[in-house]
Write a protein that holds these residues in place. Structure first.
Motif, mmCIF file in Angstrom:
data_model
loop_
_atom_site.group_PDB
_atom_site.id
_atom_site.type_symbol
_atom_site.label_atom_id
_atom_site.label_comp_id
_atom_site.label_asym_id
_atom_site.label_seq_id
_atom_site.Cartn_x
_atom_site.Cartn_y
_atom_site.Cartn_z
ATOM 1 N N PRO A 1 4.615 4.071 9.902
ATOM 2 C CA PRO A 1 5.220 5.398 10.075
ATOM 3 C C PRO A 1 5.509 6.097 8.752
ATOM 4 N N ASP A 2 5.979 5.328 7.768
ATOM 5 C CA ASP A 2 6.292 5.923 6.467
ATOM 6 C C ASP A 2 5.032 6.409 5.756
ATOM 7 N N ASN A 3 3.929 5.665 5.907
ATOM 8 C CA ASN A 3 2.668 6.096 5.312
ATOM 9 C C ASN A 3 2.226 7.439 5.898
ATOM 10 N N LEU A 4 2.338 7.581 7.220
ATOM 11 C CA LEU A 4 1.910 8.822 7.863
ATOM 12 C C LEU A 4 2.849 9.976 7.493
ATOM 13 N N LEU A 5 4.138 9.707 7.478
ATOM 14 C CA LEU A 5 5.118 10.723 7.091
ATOM 15 C C LEU A 5 4.857 11.224 5.680
ATOM 16 N N LYS A 6 4.683 10.293 4.747
ATOM 17 C CA LYS A 6 4.493 10.682 3.352
ATOM 18 C C LYS A 6 3.116 11.312 3.138
ATOM 19 N N LEU A 7 2.148 10.965 3.965
ATOM 20 C CA LEU A 7 0.836 11.605 3.892
ATOM 21 C C LEU A 7 0.980 13.092 4.182
ATOM 22 N N GLY A 8 1.754 13.410 5.223
ATOM 23 C CA GLY A 8 1.979 14.820 5.550
ATOM 24 C C GLY A 8 2.730 15.557 4.458
ATOM 25 N N ILE A 9 3.759 14.919 3.909
ATOM 26 C CA ILE A 9 4.546 15.534 2.841
ATOM 27 C C ILE A 9 3.674 15.796 1.609
ATOM 28 N N PHE B 1 -1.678 6.925 0.685
ATOM 29 C CA PHE B 1 -0.961 6.988 1.963
ATOM 30 C C PHE B 1 -1.937 7.020 3.141
ATOM 31 N N ALA B 2 -3.037 7.736 2.972
ATOM 32 C CA ALA B 2 -4.048 7.799 4.035
ATOM 33 C C ALA B 2 -4.656 6.420 4.273
ATOM 34 N N GLN C 1 0.831 -1.203 0.000
ATOM 35 C CA GLN C 1 0.000 0.000 0.000
ATOM 36 C C GLN C 1 0.872 1.262 0.000
ATOM 37 N N TYR C 2 1.960 1.215 0.753
ATOM 38 C CA TYR C 2 2.876 2.360 0.791
ATOM 39 C C TYR C 2 3.519 2.589 -0.578
ATOM 40 N N TRP C 3 4.009 1.511 -1.195
ATOM 41 C CA TRP C 3 4.664 1.662 -2.496
ATOM 42 C C TRP C 3 3.662 2.059 -3.575
ATOM 43 N N LEU C 4 2.405 1.679 -3.398
ATOM 44 C CA LEU C 4 1.368 2.142 -4.311
ATOM 45 C C LEU C 4 1.298 3.667 -4.259
ATOM 46 N N GLY C 5 1.341 4.215 -3.047
ATOM 47 C CA GLY C 5 1.351 5.669 -2.904
ATOM 48 C C GLY C 5 2.570 6.295 -3.556
ATOM 49 N N GLU C 6 3.709 5.619 -3.460
ATOM 50 C CA GLU C 6 4.938 6.145 -4.057
ATOM 51 C C GLU C 6 4.848 6.182 -5.588
ATOM 52 N N THR C 7 4.113 5.237 -6.181
ATOM 53 C CA THR C 7 3.974 5.256 -7.646
ATOM 54 C C THR C 7 3.249 6.517 -8.099
ATOM 55 N N TYR C 8 2.295 6.986 -7.290
ATOM 56 C CA TYR C 8 1.591 8.234 -7.612
ATOM 57 C C TYR C 8 2.476 9.444 -7.322
ATOM 58 N N TYR C 9 3.149 9.398 -6.173
ATOM 59 C CA TYR C 9 3.964 10.547 -5.757
ATOM 60 C C TYR C 9 5.090 10.803 -6.749
ATOM 61 N N ALA C 10 5.698 9.735 -7.263
ATOM 62 C CA ALA C 10 6.791 9.872 -8.226
ATOM 63 C C ALA C 10 6.328 10.564 -9.502
ATOM 64 N N ARG C 11 5.031 10.440 -9.820
ATOM 65 C CA ARG C 11 4.465 11.080 -11.019
ATOM 66 C C ARG C 11 3.799 12.407 -10.692
ATOM 67 N N ASP D 1 1.316 12.924 -8.921
ATOM 68 C CA ASP D 1 -0.140 12.774 -8.801
ATOM 69 C C ASP D 1 -0.454 12.786 -7.307
ATOM 70 N N TYR D 2 -0.370 13.984 -6.718
ATOM 71 C CA TYR D 2 -0.440 14.103 -5.274
ATOM 72 C C TYR D 2 -1.810 13.754 -4.703
ATOM 73 N N GLN D 3 -2.857 13.957 -5.469
ATOM 74 C CA GLN D 3 -4.200 13.651 -4.970
ATOM 75 C C GLN D 3 -4.350 12.153 -4.715
ATOM 76 N N ASN D 4 -3.988 11.339 -5.711
ATOM 77 C CA ASN D 4 -4.068 9.889 -5.533
ATOM 78 C C ASN D 4 -3.028 9.390 -4.538
ATOM 79 N N ALA D 5 -1.872 10.055 -4.502
ATOM 80 C CA ALA D 5 -0.844 9.676 -3.529
ATOM 81 C C ALA D 5 -1.367 9.893 -2.111
ATOM 82 N N MET D 6 -2.011 11.028 -1.888
ATOM 83 C CA MET D 6 -2.571 11.321 -0.569
ATOM 84 C C MET D 6 -3.592 10.262 -0.160
#
Length: 234
Positions: A183-191, A169-170, A149-159, A161-166
């Motif tokens: 912890p990484d999910n919460l950290l990256k959610l804030g970022i 991560f949430a 689930q975390y790396w799924l968020g990273e696939t969006y963040y790398a592109r 696509d902050y809306q889907n990344a958020m």
């Protein structure tokens, strides 16, 4: 008096390029820092993957050793009788971990995860997205589900696509809060919220981090402090 405007124009001619250059330097530094942080994230994922494979190999070796010792024990007792020894009573406990069981779509869950992570390493973010999404859908209780689930968020963040990344991560924080990637999910959610200009929400997330994860790593705690300072959190 007519000399003053000329001097002022000369000063501006030198000052403006300098200011512009400084601004470009700040942007370059910011981009470079983001690239380095992304590289660290990827390296961390590779380490996690190797640790998981090592744990699987350790389980297999322990099972082989248990079977071997049991067969030797039966032979020494003469209990073989020329036939095949009966299964050891506790042998079921040494069976492979559930994570290696075939997933519904064919192939093992581990293979699906590894394939998705390989695509992520290769920069095939769309392919990695499909792989991690499929993994979580088919194996929501797998011990690697929080990681996926975390790396799924990273696939969006790398592109960017902050809306889907958020959202990813949430969901990772909500569904897999206690997982190693919580912890990484919460950290990256804030970022990600900060990237969406939701500064107050991002600051609230950063403030919540130490409460939810008091035993977070030093690296994660430093990232939180950096992000709080960067976003002007009180």
């Amino acid at each position: 008096m007519k000399i003053l405007p000329s001097r002022l124009a000369l000063l501006l001619a030198f000052a403006l390029p300098t200011a512009a250059a400084a601004q470009r330097g700040d942007v370059y530094t910011e981009d470079r820092l983001n690239q380095l942080q992304q590289s660290i994230t990827m390296m961390t994922g590779q380490i996690e993957q190797l640790q998981h494979r090592n744990a699987q190999l350790q389980q297999q070796l322990e099972k082989m050793q248990t079977d071997y010792e049991y067969r030797i024990e039966q032979l020494e007792k003469g209990g073989g009788g020329g036939g095949r020894p009966a299964p050891r009573p506790g042998a079921q406990a040494a069976a492979p971990a559930p994570s290696a069981a075939p997933s519904h779509g064919g192939g093992s869950a581990d293979q699906l995860y590894d394939d998705a992570f390989k695509k992520l390493q290769e920069g095939d973010y769309a392919g990695a997205e499909r792989g991690f999404k499929t993994f979580v859908q088919r194996n929501p209780q797998n011990k690697l589900a929080g990681n996926a689930q975390y790396w799924l968020g990273e696939t969006y963040y790398a592109r960017r696509d902050y809306q889907n990344a958020m959202t990813a991560f949430a969901e990772g924080y909500k569904a897999y809060k206690a997982s190693p990637k919580g912890p990484d999910n919460l950290l990256k959610l804030g970022i990600t919220m900060a990237a969406l200009n939701r500064k107050s929400d991002a600051c609230a997330i950063f403030a919540r981090f130490s409460q939810d994860y008091p035993r977070a790593t030093d690296l994660q705690k430093r990232r939180i402090d950096q992000e709080r300072q960067k976003n002007g959190c009180g």
